[in-house]
Design a protein around this motif. Sequence first.
Motif, PDB file in Angstrom:
ATOM      1  N   GLU A  84       4.496  28.032  -7.794  1.00 21.79           N
ATOM      2  CA  GLU A  84       3.334  27.148  -7.802  1.00 21.79           C
ATOM      3  C   GLU A  84       3.497  25.533  -7.664  1.00 21.79           C
ATOM      4  O   GLU A  84       2.936  24.812  -6.991  1.00 21.79           O
ATOM      5  N   GLU A  85       4.761  25.228  -8.338  1.00 17.95           N
ATOM      6  CA  GLU A  85       4.938  23.780  -8.581  1.00 17.95           C
ATOM      7  C   GLU A  85       5.392  23.249  -7.211  1.00 17.95           C
ATOM      8  O   GLU A  85       5.229  22.308  -6.747  1.00 17.95           O
ATOM      9  N   ARG A  86       6.273  24.263  -6.563  1.00 17.67           N
ATOM     10  CA  ARG A  86       6.950  23.977  -5.162  1.00 17.67           C
ATOM     11  C   ARG A  86       5.673  23.672  -4.085  1.00 17.67           C
ATOM     12  O   ARG A  86       5.477  22.952  -3.711  1.00 17.67           O
ATOM     13  N   ARG A  87       4.620  24.690  -4.198  1.00 17.84           N
ATOM     14  CA  ARG A  87       3.692  24.508  -3.229  1.00 17.84           C
ATOM     15  C   ARG A  87       2.765  23.324  -3.583  1.00 17.84           C
ATOM     16  O   ARG A  87       2.400  22.654  -2.577  1.00 17.84           O
ATOM     17  N   ALA A  88       2.426  22.993  -4.910  1.00 18.99           N
ATOM     18  CA  ALA A  88       1.856  21.846  -5.225  1.00 18.99           C
ATOM     19  C   ALA A  88       2.644  20.689  -4.582  1.00 18.99           C
ATOM     20  O   ALA A  88       1.900  19.714  -4.035  1.00 18.99           O
ATOM     21  N   GLN A  89       3.967  20.470  -4.880  1.00 18.76           N
ATOM     22  CA  GLN A  89       4.522  19.561  -4.407  1.00 18.76           C
ATOM     23  C   GLN A  89       4.578  19.235  -2.817  1.00 18.76           C
ATOM     24  O   GLN A  89       4.644  18.114  -2.457  1.00 18.76           O
ATOM     25  N   ASP A  90       4.621  20.220  -2.285  1.00 21.38           N
ATOM     26  CA  ASP A  90       4.425  20.284  -0.945  1.00 21.38           C
ATOM     27  C   ASP A  90       3.101  19.489  -0.374  1.00 21.38           C
ATOM     28  O   ASP A  90       2.960  18.968   0.731  1.00 21.38           O
ATOM     29  N   ASP A  91       1.988  20.101  -0.892  1.00 26.12           N
ATOM     30  CA  ASP A  91       0.762  19.703  -0.792  1.00 26.12           C
ATOM     31  C   ASP A  91       0.618  18.078  -1.020  1.00 26.12           C
ATOM     32  O   ASP A  91       0.102  17.368  -0.418  1.00 26.12           O
ATOM     33  N   VAL A  92       1.247  17.686  -2.171  1.00 22.45           N
ATOM     34  CA  VAL A  92       1.474  16.287  -2.415  1.00 22.45           C
ATOM     35  C   VAL A  92       1.925  15.539  -1.438  1.00 22.45           C
ATOM     36  O   VAL A  92       1.631  14.183  -1.092  1.00 22.45           O
ATOM     37  N   GLN A  93       3.172  16.121  -0.874  1.00 24.79           N
ATOM     38  CA  GLN A  93       4.050  15.308   0.093  1.00 24.79           C
ATOM     39  C   GLN A  93       3.226  15.177   1.272  1.00 24.79           C
ATOM     40  O   GLN A  93       3.195  14.370   2.132  1.00 24.79           O
ATOM     41  N   LYS A  94       2.185  16.429   1.710  1.00 23.89           N
ATOM     42  CA  LYS A  94       1.425  16.345   2.857  1.00 23.89           C
ATOM     43  C   LYS A  94       0.539  15.155   2.757  1.00 23.89           C
ATOM     44  O   LYS A  94       0.398  14.449   3.550  1.00 23.89           O
ATOM     45  N   ALA A  95       0.074  14.825   1.636  1.00 24.47           N
ATOM     46  CA  ALA A  95      -1.097  13.843   1.413  1.00 24.47           C
ATOM     47  C   ALA A  95      -0.450  12.660   1.621  1.00 24.47           C
ATOM     48  O   ALA A  95      -1.243  11.627   2.117  1.00 24.47           O
ATOM     49  N   THR A  96       0.914  12.370   0.857  1.00 22.30           N
ATOM     50  CA  THR A  96       1.518  11.346   1.217  1.00 22.30           C
ATOM     51  C   THR A  96       2.015  10.784   2.669  1.00 22.30           C
ATOM     52  O   THR A  96       1.703   9.776   3.030  1.00 22.30           O
ATOM     53  N   ASP A  97       2.260  11.870   3.257  1.00 20.24           N
ATOM     54  CA  ASP A  97       2.587  11.543   4.552  1.00 20.24           C
ATOM     55  C   ASP A  97       1.286  11.187   5.526  1.00 20.24           C
ATOM     56  O   ASP A  97       1.294  10.249   6.228  1.00 20.24           O
ATOM     57  N   LYS A  98       0.381  11.782   5.133  1.00 19.08           N
ATOM     58  CA  LYS A  98      -1.101  11.571   5.869  1.00 19.08           C
ATOM     59  C   LYS A  98      -1.543  10.070   5.438  1.00 19.08           C
ATOM     60  O   LYS A  98      -1.789   9.347   6.545  1.00 19.08           O
ATOM     61  N   ALA A  99      -1.222   9.682   4.277  1.00 19.61           N
ATOM     62  CA  ALA A  99      -1.692   8.141   3.665  1.00 19.61           C
ATOM     63  C   ALA A  99      -0.707   7.168   4.511  1.00 19.61           C
ATOM     64  O   ALA A  99      -1.151   6.247   4.906  1.00 19.61           O
ATOM     65  N   VAL A 100       0.617   7.628   4.464  1.00 24.43           N
ATOM     66  CA  VAL A 100       1.439   6.607   5.186  1.00 24.43           C
ATOM     67  C   VAL A 100       1.150   6.529   6.513  1.00 24.43           C
ATOM     68  O   VAL A 100       1.392   5.311   7.134  1.00 24.43           O
ATOM     69  N   THR A 101       0.973   7.620   7.263  1.00 28.70           N
ATOM     70  CA  THR A 101       0.658   7.485   8.669  1.00 28.70           C
ATOM     71  C   THR A 101      -0.606   6.633   8.994  1.00 28.70           C
ATOM     72  O   THR A 101      -0.616   5.769   9.718  1.00 28.70           O
ATOM     73  N   GLU A 102      -1.733   6.743   7.919  1.00 30.49           N
ATOM     74  CA  GLU A 102      -2.971   5.898   7.987  1.00 30.49           C
ATOM     75  C   GLU A 102      -2.702   4.454   7.955  1.00 30.49           C
ATOM     76  O   GLU A 102      -3.179   3.708   8.641  1.00 30.49           O
ATOM     77  N   ILE A 103      -1.839   4.261   7.139  1.00 27.57           N
ATOM     78  CA  ILE A 103      -1.184   3.054   6.623  1.00 27.57           C
ATOM     79  C   ILE A 103      -0.559   2.230   8.078  1.00 27.57           C
ATOM     80  O   ILE A 103      -0.979   1.032   8.265  1.00 27.57           O
ATOM     81  N   ASP A 104       0.302   2.998   8.578  1.00 25.11           N
ATOM     82  CA  ASP A 104       0.906   2.623   9.629  1.00 25.11           C
ATOM     83  C   ASP A 104      -0.011   2.353  10.702  1.00 25.11           C
ATOM     84  O   ASP A 104       0.181   1.206  11.520  1.00 25.11           O
ATOM     85  N   LYS A 105      -1.124   3.279  10.916  1.00 25.40           N
ATOM     86  CA  LYS A 105      -1.967   2.955  12.103  1.00 25.40           C
ATOM     87  C   LYS A 105      -2.828   1.617  11.799  1.00 25.40           C
ATOM     88  O   LYS A 105      -2.975   0.797  12.788  1.00 25.40           O
ATOM     89  N   MET A 106      -3.174   1.178  10.639  1.00 24.96           N
ATOM     90  CA  MET A 106      -3.855   0.140  10.266  1.00 24.96           C
ATOM     91  C   MET A 106      -3.049  -1.103  10.523  1.00 24.96           C
ATOM     92  O   MET A 106      -3.595  -2.113  10.998  1.00 24.96           O
ATOM     93  N   LEU A 107      -1.773  -1.016  10.113  1.00 25.09           N
ATOM     94  CA  LEU A 107      -1.053  -2.213  10.398  1.00 25.09           C
ATOM     95  C   LEU A 107      -0.679  -2.310  11.769  1.00 25.09           C
ATOM     96  O   LEU A 107      -0.865  -3.569  12.283  1.00 25.09           O
TER      97      LEU A 107
ATOM     98  N   ALA B  85       0.802  -1.136  -0.041  1.00 23.60           N
ATOM     99  CA  ALA B  85       0.036   0.135   0.049  1.00 23.60           C
ATOM    100  C   ALA B  85       0.918   1.184   0.123  1.00 23.60           C
ATOM    101  O   ALA B  85       0.340   2.021  -0.861  1.00 23.60           O
ATOM    102  N   LYS B  86       2.030   1.219   0.696  1.00 25.85           N
ATOM    103  CA  LYS B  86       2.985   2.110   0.789  1.00 25.85           C
ATOM    104  C   LYS B  86       3.561   2.547  -0.721  1.00 25.85           C
ATOM    105  O   LYS B  86       3.704   3.747  -0.918  1.00 25.85           O
ATOM    106  N   VAL B  87       3.757   1.516  -1.353  1.00 26.30           N
ATOM    107  CA  VAL B  87       4.430   1.612  -2.588  1.00 26.30           C
ATOM    108  C   VAL B  87       3.399   2.479  -3.595  1.00 26.30           C
ATOM    109  O   VAL B  87       3.930   3.078  -4.343  1.00 26.30           O
TER     110      VAL B  87
END
Length: 189
Positions: A156-179, A128-130
């Motif tokens: 704008e690109e840098r801001r959007a990449q930051d947003d994407v990274q935040k979403a990634t971190d949030k999803a990975v944290t959720e995966i870790d909780k489920m695990l 799931a993390k992959v």
Amino acid sequence: MEKEMLDDIKKTVDQKMQRALEALKTDLAKVRTGRAHTGLLDHVMVEYYGSMVAVNQVANVNLGDSRTIHVQPFEKSMIGKVEKAIRDCDLGLNPATNGDLIRVPMPMLTEERRRDMTKIVRSEAEGAKVSVRNARRDANDTLKKLLKDKEISEDEERRAQDDVQKATDKAVTEIDKMLQVKEVELMAV
């Protein structure tokens, strides 16, 4: 125009990550712990008038107690087929029919089997993390292409990449909780 493109990219990333989380949740539900839960039989398919359908569409599936699942087919003619489907699935279950009710007792898990299940759960979480990281990579590649084509500014690109990274971190944290929850469930005797 630029704002819409960036919003579309973020929305796509969120959807892909959400799908990865949903897939993990489904996969984790299939991994058996020592306790009974009706979701365990969700992926068991049974032949019903020439087509394969899930057991919960031809029978009532509910808990008898914490260690037993009760399956009551809607039609008496389905009892044998449902029992066979449960026995033949890869969950190691041994159903027993009593009249028109199929009882599915949950066997105790050995310590070694619990450890094996934990390894399986960890590999599912890593998968799931992959998926989440792939979604991030695809979004970042799209952003770099937009920047290269001068459709968005560097800020704008840098801001959007930051947003994407935040979403990634949030999803990975959720995966870790489920695990973590599933590992605790597996190791509980």
